[in-house]
Design a protein around this motif. Sequence first.
Motif, PDB file in Angstrom:
ATOM      1  N   PHE A 250      10.401 -10.284  31.626  1.00 39.00           N
ATOM      2  CA  PHE A 250       9.521  -9.453  30.817  1.00 39.00           C
ATOM      3  C   PHE A 250      10.013  -9.522  29.384  1.00 39.00           C
ATOM      4  O   PHE A 250      11.153  -9.150  29.084  1.00 39.00           O
ATOM      5  CB  PHE A 250       9.536  -8.002  31.313  1.00 39.00           C
ATOM      6  N   PHE A 251       9.174 -10.010  28.483  1.00 37.05           N
ATOM      7  CA  PHE A 251       9.553 -10.194  27.084  1.00 37.05           C
ATOM      8  C   PHE A 251       8.869  -9.110  26.266  1.00 37.05           C
ATOM      9  O   PHE A 251       7.663  -9.180  25.982  1.00 37.05           O
ATOM     10  CB  PHE A 251       9.151 -11.595  26.620  1.00 37.05           C
ATOM     11  N   ALA A 252       9.627  -8.086  25.884  1.00 38.19           N
ATOM     12  CA  ALA A 252       9.066  -6.901  25.238  1.00 38.19           C
ATOM     13  C   ALA A 252       8.260  -7.202  23.969  1.00 38.19           C
ATOM     14  O   ALA A 252       7.183  -6.621  23.777  1.00 38.19           O
ATOM     15  CB  ALA A 252      10.187  -5.899  24.937  1.00 38.19           C
ATOM     16  N   PRO A 253       8.733  -8.089  23.066  1.00 36.21           N
ATOM     17  CA  PRO A 253       7.942  -8.330  21.846  1.00 36.21           C
ATOM     18  C   PRO A 253       6.523  -8.826  22.112  1.00 36.21           C
ATOM     19  O   PRO A 253       5.613  -8.541  21.327  1.00 36.21           O
ATOM     20  CB  PRO A 253       8.773  -9.390  21.104  1.00 36.21           C
ATOM     21  N   ASP A 254       6.312  -9.548  23.220  1.00 34.01           N
ATOM     22  CA  ASP A 254       4.960  -9.992  23.546  1.00 34.01           C
ATOM     23  C   ASP A 254       4.035  -8.798  23.789  1.00 34.01           C
ATOM     24  O   ASP A 254       2.888  -8.771  23.335  1.00 34.01           O
ATOM     25  CB  ASP A 254       4.969 -10.887  24.798  1.00 34.01           C
ATOM     26  N   GLN A 255       4.545  -7.807  24.535  1.00 38.95           N
ATOM     27  CA  GLN A 255       3.736  -6.635  24.832  1.00 38.95           C
ATOM     28  C   GLN A 255       3.499  -5.797  23.581  1.00 38.95           C
ATOM     29  O   GLN A 255       2.415  -5.235  23.397  1.00 38.95           O
ATOM     30  CB  GLN A 255       4.408  -5.794  25.933  1.00 38.95           C
ATOM     31  N   ILE A 256       4.507  -5.727  22.707  1.00 41.78           N
ATOM     32  CA  ILE A 256       4.334  -5.005  21.437  1.00 41.78           C
ATOM     33  C   ILE A 256       3.241  -5.665  20.602  1.00 41.78           C
ATOM     34  O   ILE A 256       2.338  -5.000  20.077  1.00 41.78           O
ATOM     35  CB  ILE A 256       5.656  -4.955  20.643  1.00 41.78           C
ATOM     36  N   ARG A 257       3.319  -7.007  20.489  1.00 41.54           N
ATOM     37  CA  ARG A 257       2.312  -7.718  19.689  1.00 41.54           C
ATOM     38  C   ARG A 257       0.914  -7.512  20.256  1.00 41.54           C
ATOM     39  O   ARG A 257      -0.052  -7.299  19.529  1.00 41.54           O
ATOM     40  CB  ARG A 257       2.651  -9.214  19.647  1.00 41.54           C
ATOM     41  N   LYS A 258       0.809  -7.575  21.580  1.00 37.97           N
ATOM     42  CA  LYS A 258      -0.499  -7.418  22.231  1.00 37.97           C
ATOM     43  C   LYS A 258      -1.067  -6.031  21.943  1.00 37.97           C
ATOM     44  O   LYS A 258      -2.230  -5.887  21.534  1.00 37.97           O
ATOM     45  CB  LYS A 258      -0.344  -7.630  23.734  1.00 37.97           C
ATOM     46  N   ARG A 259      -0.248  -5.011  22.154  1.00 40.25           N
ATOM     47  CA  ARG A 259      -0.732  -3.643  21.996  1.00 40.25           C
ATOM     48  C   ARG A 259      -0.978  -3.270  20.528  1.00 40.25           C
ATOM     49  O   ARG A 259      -1.944  -2.567  20.212  1.00 40.25           O
ATOM     50  CB  ARG A 259       0.252  -2.658  22.633  1.00 40.25           C
ATOM     51  N   THR A 260      -0.106  -3.710  19.620  1.00 41.04           N
ATOM     52  CA  THR A 260      -0.353  -3.393  18.212  1.00 41.04           C
ATOM     53  C   THR A 260      -1.588  -4.130  17.712  1.00 41.04           C
ATOM     54  O   THR A 260      -2.316  -3.622  16.850  1.00 41.04           O
ATOM     55  CB  THR A 260       0.857  -3.731  17.327  1.00 41.04           C
ATOM     56  N   GLY A 261      -1.849  -5.316  18.289  1.00 47.05           N
ATOM     57  CA  GLY A 261      -3.077  -6.040  17.937  1.00 47.05           C
ATOM     58  C   GLY A 261      -4.310  -5.285  18.382  1.00 47.05           C
ATOM     59  O   GLY A 261      -5.345  -5.283  17.688  1.00 47.05           O
ATOM     60  N   GLU A 262      -4.233  -4.629  19.527  1.00 50.61           N
ATOM     61  CA  GLU A 262      -5.384  -3.898  20.069  1.00 50.61           C
ATOM     62  C   GLU A 262      -5.539  -2.509  19.451  1.00 50.61           C
ATOM     63  O   GLU A 262      -6.646  -2.064  19.162  1.00 50.61           O
ATOM     64  CB  GLU A 262      -5.225  -3.757  21.586  1.00 50.61           C
ATOM     65  N   LEU A 263      -4.407  -1.815  19.273  1.00 58.69           N
ATOM     66  CA  LEU A 263      -4.444  -0.417  18.849  1.00 58.69           C
ATOM     67  C   LEU A 263      -4.163  -0.239  17.364  1.00 58.69           C
ATOM     68  O   LEU A 263      -4.435   0.835  16.819  1.00 58.69           O
ATOM     69  CB  LEU A 263      -3.398   0.390  19.639  1.00 58.69           C
ATOM     70  N   GLY A 264      -3.599  -1.278  16.737  1.00 56.33           N
ATOM     71  CA  GLY A 264      -3.090  -1.136  15.378  1.00 56.33           C
ATOM     72  C   GLY A 264      -1.716  -0.490  15.433  1.00 56.33           C
ATOM     73  O   GLY A 264      -1.395   0.237  16.384  1.00 56.33           O
TER      74      GLY A 264
END
Length: 336
Positions: free
Chosen positions: A264-278
């Motif tokens: 599980f690579f945390a920065p990938d999930q951060i990028r995905k969610r910040t892209g969706e939610l800002g």
Amino acid sequence: QANQVLLRIEHFAFTANNITYAVLGDRLKYWQLFPAPEGFGNIPVWGFGEVIASKHSGIATGETLFGYFPMATHLVIEAADVSKRGLRDAAAHRQGVAPVYNAYTRVSGDPAFAGKQGDYQALLRPLFMLSFLVDDFLAENEFFGAKAVMLSSASSKTAYGLAHLLHARGNGIKVIGLTSAGNTAFVTSLGCYDEVVTYDSLTSLPTNSPVAYVDMAGNGPLRAALHRHFGEQMKYSGIIGLTHRKPTSDAPAQALPGAEPQFFFAPDQIRKRTGELGPAGFNERFLAAWSGFAPNLDQWMKVIEHRGPAAVQRAYLDTLNGRVPPDQGLILSLSE
């Protein structure tokens, strides 16, 4: 020099996570953040620093910053992107890493970062971010069809942060903590695990419904034993931590029954969610999760402070050798 700020490091948290920073120091650039003489390294820690000299017009002496520090007494940073809420260190040797490791929050007068609440922020906020991201990832994927989620190292701060979030969902997913016999009482007392199982009792777990496994321990033999026990009922097997996504010598080598273990690579999930939610939306969601978690910490954790080089050395060795009880949180300072 111009735009530089001198900080006196007041105190910092120290957990097993900081040992991980050292273990992965070469691979993930942790050693480059705070350069040390040849053959030595400064382990990064989360803590608080007071501005004692400033050559930046927007930063006054006497204010307090929260962020990433070396295990040291002082730090000079090159302040950039200064805003009302924070700033970053623009020093050349601190580039090329995740932005979170260069960011400082301006926390003077903020009760959320004062006293014991501040200790909790330093001890658990970076770990709880990982807990939050794993919970978000599992929910987004509908738990891969699992009816139960198992967490190894259930007494660890990242594990019980995740267990709290999973339990709070109230969606019928069973949360199972895997731990050593010595930590069973503590893990049970947390109240966020539906079941607590010792490592030597794994075969007692029923295999008639699908499960997901979150490997906080990075324990290959344990992972293999669980895969063999659950077989095709193992629907997700995640190895948690900031590690390379490409296959490395740490990657699972053997083919195991059930879902293929994946990092599980945390920065990938951060990028995905910040892209969706800002960024603001993502931060708002995280802070809501933290506000539900933090009130438990008075019950779950005793903050222990150690000051001075000898005390810091002892605390480091105790953490390295697994001698710190799970209900303790260490706050350290190299100043006497």
